[in-house]
Structure formats: C-alpha cells, structure tokens
Design an enzyme around this catalytic site. Structure first.
Site, PDB file in Angstrom:
ATOM      1  N   LYS A 312       0.708  -1.083   0.130  1.00  0.00           N
ATOM      2  CA  LYS A 312      -0.062  -0.068   0.027  1.00  0.00           C
ATOM      3  C   LYS A 312       0.697   1.441   0.051  1.00  0.00           C
ATOM      4  O   LYS A 312       0.375   2.330  -0.770  1.00  0.00           O
ATOM      5  CB  LYS A 312      -0.965  -0.079   1.147  1.00  0.00           C
ATOM      6  CG  LYS A 312      -2.104  -0.920   0.949  1.00  0.00           C
ATOM      7  CD  LYS A 312      -3.207  -0.771   1.998  1.00  0.00           C
ATOM      8  CE  LYS A 312      -4.514  -1.410   1.787  1.00  0.00           C
ATOM      9  NZ  LYS A 312      -4.291  -2.983   2.249  1.00  0.00           N
ATOM     10  N   GLU A 334      -9.762   7.562   3.768  1.00  0.00           N
ATOM     11  CA  GLU A 334     -10.713   6.572   4.547  1.00  0.00           C
ATOM     12  C   GLU A 334      -9.826   5.264   4.721  1.00  0.00           C
ATOM     13  O   GLU A 334      -9.129   4.775   4.071  1.00  0.00           O
ATOM     14  CB  GLU A 334     -12.006   6.567   3.629  1.00  0.00           C
ATOM     15  CG  GLU A 334     -11.941   5.209   2.491  1.00  0.00           C
ATOM     16  CD  GLU A 334     -10.980   5.342   1.538  1.00  0.00           C
ATOM     17  OE1 GLU A 334     -10.877   6.709   1.146  1.00  0.00           O
ATOM     18  OE2 GLU A 334     -10.570   4.563   0.965  1.00  0.00           O
ATOM     19  N   SER A 600       1.448  -9.979  -1.413  1.00  0.00           N
ATOM     20  CA  SER A 600       1.128  -8.481  -1.122  1.00  0.00           C
ATOM     21  C   SER A 600       1.366  -7.841   0.318  1.00  0.00           C
ATOM     22  O   SER A 600       1.748  -6.877   0.540  1.00  0.00           O
ATOM     23  CB  SER A 600      -0.352  -8.256  -1.361  1.00  0.00           C
ATOM     24  OG  SER A 600      -1.377  -9.073  -0.667  1.00  0.00           O
TER      25      SER A 600
HETATM   26  C1  LIG Z   1      -5.176  -3.867   1.441  1.00  0.00           C
HETATM   27  C2  LIG Z   1      -4.327  -5.225   1.193  1.00  0.00           C
HETATM   28  C3  LIG Z   1      -4.981  -5.875   0.075  1.00  0.00           C
HETATM   29  C4  LIG Z   1      -6.023  -5.829  -0.795  1.00  0.00           C
HETATM   30  O1  LIG Z   1      -6.017  -4.400  -1.719  1.00  0.00           O
HETATM   31  P1  LIG Z   1      -5.806  -4.423  -3.045  1.00  0.00           P
HETATM   32  O2  LIG Z   1      -6.102  -2.843  -3.364  1.00  0.00           O
HETATM   33  O3  LIG Z   1      -6.771  -5.425  -3.465  1.00  0.00           O
HETATM   34  O4  LIG Z   1      -4.642  -4.699  -3.284  1.00  0.00           O
HETATM   35  C5  LIG Z   1      -4.464  -7.196  -0.240  1.00  0.00           C
HETATM   36  N1  LIG Z   1      -3.202  -7.543   0.510  1.00  0.00           N
HETATM   37  C6  LIG Z   1      -2.837  -6.798   1.572  1.00  0.00           C
HETATM   38  C7  LIG Z   1      -1.677  -7.247   2.430  1.00  0.00           C
HETATM   39  C8  LIG Z   1      -3.328  -5.739   1.899  1.00  0.00           C
HETATM   40  O5  LIG Z   1      -3.016  -4.897   3.028  1.00  0.00           O
END
Ligand SMILES: *Cc1c(COP(=O)(O)O)cnc(C)c1O
Length: 616
Positions: A312, A334, A600
């Site tokens: 993020k 938000e 992610s």
């Molecule tokens: C916020 C988050 C997501 C989902 O958000 P996307 O915008 O779909 O990437 C996925 N994995 C993690 C670790 C997150 O913090």
C-alpha cells in the site's frame, strides 16, 4: 528506450520523420555541425535539445527562446550554479537540463553529486579530443558503479555495429536508469548530413526488444485495451460518476496527474523514496519447497518486505508527492481495517503534512492496533457514526470533507477504485511491482515474462501493480483471486466477479455486490483487506473480457494455505495474500510453468486471527 539524434544541420526534417524522441542542435561555432539555420516544424512529441559548450547564460537563454528548445545539453565545464540559474530562469515552459560527463576508462561518480538537484538527466559521453563527436565508444562497464537514480543518456560513438552490445547492456542492472541512446557521427554521410537509412535500421533494432526498460512513470508505451483510456474507461467500466460538487477536485487531478508523473523531478523523488524509504526493489524469491510441492516454478514477489509491511505504501508515497506538486497541505483518507490509514499516516508524517483519517466507529473498535499506529504517526482518526459505521460510511465522510475543502486538501484513495483518474493513477504507482518482476525474472530465468502472475484482489491495487506491464501481453496468464468468505452461496462472501452486477460505487462503474433493487450488499471475508463489495474497473474489465482468470477462495482454504506457506517457506503471509496461495487446488500448472505470486503483505497484523483459527 528513447532515441536522440544529435548534430542536426542539413536534413533535420528527414530525421524528424523517423520520430526520434530528441533532436540535438549544436550551438558551438567550433563544431562542424554548428547550427544556425531554421528548424522546420517538427511532428509533436519530439523534443528539441540545444547543445552548448561553456556558453554564457545570456547566450543559452537567447537560443532557448529563439528556437523554442525544450532541453539544453551542457557539454563544457558548466558549474552546478550555472545549471541552477538556468533551471530557475522563468521560461514559458520548464526547461530540461542534461549535464554531460565524459568517460575514458574510469569515472569518479562523486563528480555527479553537486549536480543531483540541479539537472534532470546526465549524459555520458566518450572522453576524446573534442567535446563529443569523437566516433568511438567508452567501456560501458564503468557504469556498473552508477550510484544515482537519475535517468541518463548513453552517448559516444554509438553506431549500427553496437546494436547487439547495446541489447546486452540493456539487460544489465546498471542500465536500469538508461533513458535514452544518443547517436551522432556514426550515422552521417558527412558532418551534419544524416544517413536516414542507417538511422531507420538502428531505431528498429533498438526498439525490437523493449526489454528490461523501466520505462518511467506515465511515459509507458503500454496503453493497450486493458489500460484506462483518456476518460478513465476500461472497456465499459470506470469513468467518473461524481456529484457536481466534487467535480473541481477530481478535474484538477485529472488534468495534472500524467503531466506531473512525467516530470523528471517527480520521478526522481518517487524512485528515491521507494528505494531509501520503502526498501525497493523488493526481492523476487524462488520458493523452492512450494515449487516442489505443487510442481511448478513458483516465485514470490516480496511486497511484504516493504516498509509498513505491504504494497500500500507504494501508492501513498506517490500520492503524497502528487499532493505536494498540486500545492496541497492537508491529506484525508478513509480506511476500513486501518491498513491504508496507516500507510497514509506514515507518508504524512514523512512529509510533515496534516492528516485526517476517516474510519467507521465499529472498525475503530475492531482495529485498535492500527488506530494506535495512526495516532502515533500524528494522524487524527475521525469516527464515521452514520449507517453501518464501517468502510463505506467512512468513505462518505471523507468525500464530504473533500467537497468542503477543495483547495488545500488531497484525498488519498487506497486502491484502484474511485472516480477517474484514481484507478489509473494508483495502478501506475503500483506498476513498479511488475516493472521489477520483469528485470528480476530476466536475471533469474533469462526471460521477463512468467507464464502466470497471481494476486489477490480486494479493490485490486496489488494485483493491478503485479499485472500492469503484462496486461497487453497475451503470453502471460493473469489470475485474480477473490475472497469467497464462507462460500459463494453462503450470503457471507466478497467474491465480486461471481456475485457482482454492473453498478456504480465510489464514483466508478464496475461490478459490485448488490441487492435486487441496487443497494450495496455488506461483504464478508476473514481478511479485512478483501472485504470490499466491488472491484476496481480494471478488474471488472479483465473479468468480463476473459483476459483474467478469476478464482474464489474460502476463508478455510486461505487459512490453510497461509499456514502451509509459513511451514514450507518461513514466511507468514497476510491473510489477504493467503488467498492467492490457495489456488493450487483449483488450478493445475505444468512443471515448467513460471508462476509469480504477488506476496502483497506480511501476516503480523493477522496473528490474532491465525491464533483464534488454529487455536495456536
Ligand atoms: C489492503 C491489502 C490488500 C487488498 O487491497 P488491494 O487494493 O486489492 O491490493 C491485499 N493484501 C494486503 C496485504 C493488503 O494490506
């Protein structure tokens, strides 16, 4: 890779017809290519560069004005102060400054330091008798020591014969910031008369494999059918469905975001922060034991190793710099689970900018550690008290705030959702992920394309970043993983592709989960980050067009997969990411398939959920 043809004199019009990116005009009387004619009208997109050797400021300024130059190339011993003065000179259009350094066998890169903040590009030329035009190359290996992230021009005696070695060079890490190839004397019939046929051949050879080219933000050539068009549409999805009161805010952003992203100074600051603050590039790790178990070559893109523990922050860094460029001094955001709120509060602390994060009252109670983090980082967390007191109510509050504060405030949206230009802007910021995968995979496997790239989709930002440079390349399979919650038909799910219908959410036309009469359904997933009733318009389009393969994974499957990755690879993934690891029961791969999974985020934030679930 961009191309500059220098030393225009007798046939600039013919050269321009080949559409190089830059044309160089030498304003130095001692050069046989010294230019004093008229420049014919050039096709759009070609930048005129004036080349000077120790000219006075007045002289340079006069030529810039006379010939409407977009860039100057300084070939003498011009000082940093000179560059700075030129940079700050009040031209109609900002002028780009290219400072030249000549290299023989070796180069002391400390020489660059005083110029870092006062020029836009470096140009490396062969040190010879003359400033330029010597006709032989220097040993590009010297650039291995290149310490900067400033894009540079490679110059000095490059001819058709160098095409192969250039291609080799492009694959090397030191070529990462090589922005433009500059050619001159080796493409001439006589000084100043260019050999068009040879140039044509060279350009073709140069463009043949656009490999390993971290084509910089906003300038990416990839604008195919899976990218947003001018109006922010991905196929039938996207656009900007906003109340009139919000129009000035999004319009200001829309009119400026690409231009700002293209500014060298913006790119440089963005790249520098990603490197020094976020810790990029993140590794591309070959997961040996996971590969063994599932019979495919599985690579993990380690976004979990980013500062703050997930992808993020790539986006919030980009947007805070954007906000600064737009002259904003207050940030709102938000947040649902608090992850985006933390990433936003982090960059606001970094920049010393006021930050207000809206969060549903219920979420504040559920996500105490993230609320504490935001407060420590200096942000104000404002509870949303209306409706279900969760994410969508926080979004409403944030929008209300933005309408009331259109001048000084920027709204940082946390995923590839919202009205145009947010989905495209956020995707571009996150595209650093696939940009890195390309060269990292090239290093490891000798090719830049995996067979599949896999990512979990909440709003879809980590997925958009992982897919970005592969979207228009049909050889790369795209797999999107959604949260099925307790099962697609259980009534407690967030599997938008399976359950969603076309509708409008947060200013964007997309697929979303809704009741018969169009009210948004409350989504459910064990992972807070996937708990969103829609998907970004890019993903709706990938689904509808069949370009992407969508797989829904239940809570149970995700939790099991997360535990398995911990045990097999020593990595505890975020539960969002665990969904992506659960595809192997749904999708079979061939033994040689290269599968990149975008990891992610890390699982520390989810420890309590893992503990409760497994009774650890
Ligand atoms: C916020 C988050 C997501 C989902 O958000 P996307 O915008 O779909 O990437 C996925 N994995 C993690 C670790 C997150 O913090």
């Amino acid at each position: 890779m961009k191309l500059k043809v220098c030393g225009m004199k007798y046939n600039p019009g013919e050269v321009a017809a080949l559409q190089p990116d830059y044309l160089g005009f030498i304003f130095w009387e001692k050069s046989p290519r010294s230019f004093d004619g008229e420049i014919p009208k050039l096709p759009p997109g070609i930048k005129k560069v004036g080349v000077f050797v120790n000219a006075s400021l007045d002289e340079v300024v006069a030529k810039i004005k006379e010939y409407h130059l977009q860039a100057v190339q300084l070939h003498g011993s011009e000082s940093p102060e000179f560059c700075k003065e030129l940079k700050q000179y009040n031209f109609q259009e900002p002028i780009q400054i290219i400072k030249v350094f000549s290299i023989k066998d070796d180069f002391n890169f400390d020489e660059l330091k005083p110029y870092e903040s006062v020029c836009d590009y470096y140009l490396f030329d062969t040190k010879g008798k003359l400033p330029g035009g010597n006709g032989y190359t220097f040993d590009w290996k010297v650039l291995k020591g290149y310490p900067s992230i400033k894009p540079y021009f490679l110059s000095g005696g490059i001819g058709l014969e160098e095409i192969e070695s250039l291609r080799e060079f492009m694959k090397r890490p030191e070529a990462k910031y090589c922005h433009t190839i500059d050619v001159n004397s080796r493409f001439e019939l006589e000084p100043g008369l260019k050999n068009i046929q040879k140039l044509k051949e060279f350009k073709k050879g140069l463009m043949k494999d656009e490999i390993n080219m971290p084509s910089s933000l906003g300038e990416r050539p990839v604008r195919g059918p899976y990218h947003a068009n001018e109006k922010g549409y991905y196929g039938e999805f996207g656009g900007a469905f906003i109340p009139e009161m919000l129009y000035p805010n999004t319009e200001e952003l829309r009119q400026n975001y690409v231009r700002i992203m293209e500014e060298p100074s913006f790119k440089q600051e963005f790249d520098q922060l990603l490197k020094d603050y976020v810790g990029r590039p993140t590794p591309l790790y070959f997961a040996d034991r996971l590969s063994e178990k599932y019979g495919a070559k599985i690579y993990l893109k380690r976004e979990d190793l980013c500062h703050t523990g997930a992808h993020k922050v790539n986006n919030t860094i980009g947007q805070i710099l954007m906000a600064k460029k737009l002259g904003k001094n207050r940030i709102i955001a938000e947040t649902g689970a608090g992850q985006h709120g933390v990433a936003t509060a982090t960059v606001c602390a970094l920049m010393g900018i006021e930050c207000v994060v809206y969060m549903g009252k219920i979420d504040i109670a559920r996500q105490a550690p993230n609320v504490a983090r935001m407060k420590m980082l200096g942000a104000e967390v404002r509870p949303a008290l209306s409706g279900s007191r969760t994410l969508k109510d926080a979004t409403n509050e944030a929008i209300r705030d933005w309408i009331n504060n259109p001048v000084d405030t920027h709204y940082i949206i946390g995923s590839v959702v919202g009205p145009h230009p947010y989905p495209d802007m956020v995707a571009r910021f996150q595209s650093v992920i696939s940009e890195e995968i390309k060269w990292q995979l090239k290093e490891k496997e000798g090719r830049e394309n995996p067979d599949y790239v896999v990512a979990c989709v909440g709003g879809g930002s980590n997925a958009a970043g992982a897919y970005y440079h592969y979207l228009d390349n049909g050889d790369v399979g795209i797999i999107a993983v959604e949260a099925a919650g307790k099962g697609i038909d259980s009534g407690e799910s967030a599997a938008t592709s399976a359950l969603g219908k076309v509708g409008i959410i947060h200013g964007s036309k997309t697929l979303l989960m809704q009741t018969q009469d169009g009210q948004i359904t409350e989504p459910y997933s064990i992972s807070a980050g996937l708990d969103y009733p829609g998907v970004g318009p890019m993903h709706a389009h990938l689904f509808r067009s069949g370009r992407g393969e969508f797989i829904s994974i239940t809570d149970d499957e995700a939790m099991t997969a997360g535990l398995e990755v911990a045990k097999l690879e020593g990595i505890i993934p975020a539960i969002e990411t665990s969904h992506a690891f659960a595809i192997f029961d749904h999708k079979k791969f061939k033994k040689d398939d290269i599968v990149v999974i975008n990891l992610s985020g890390r699982g520390d934030k989810d420890l309590d959920t893992y503990i409760d679930y497994f009774g650890l």
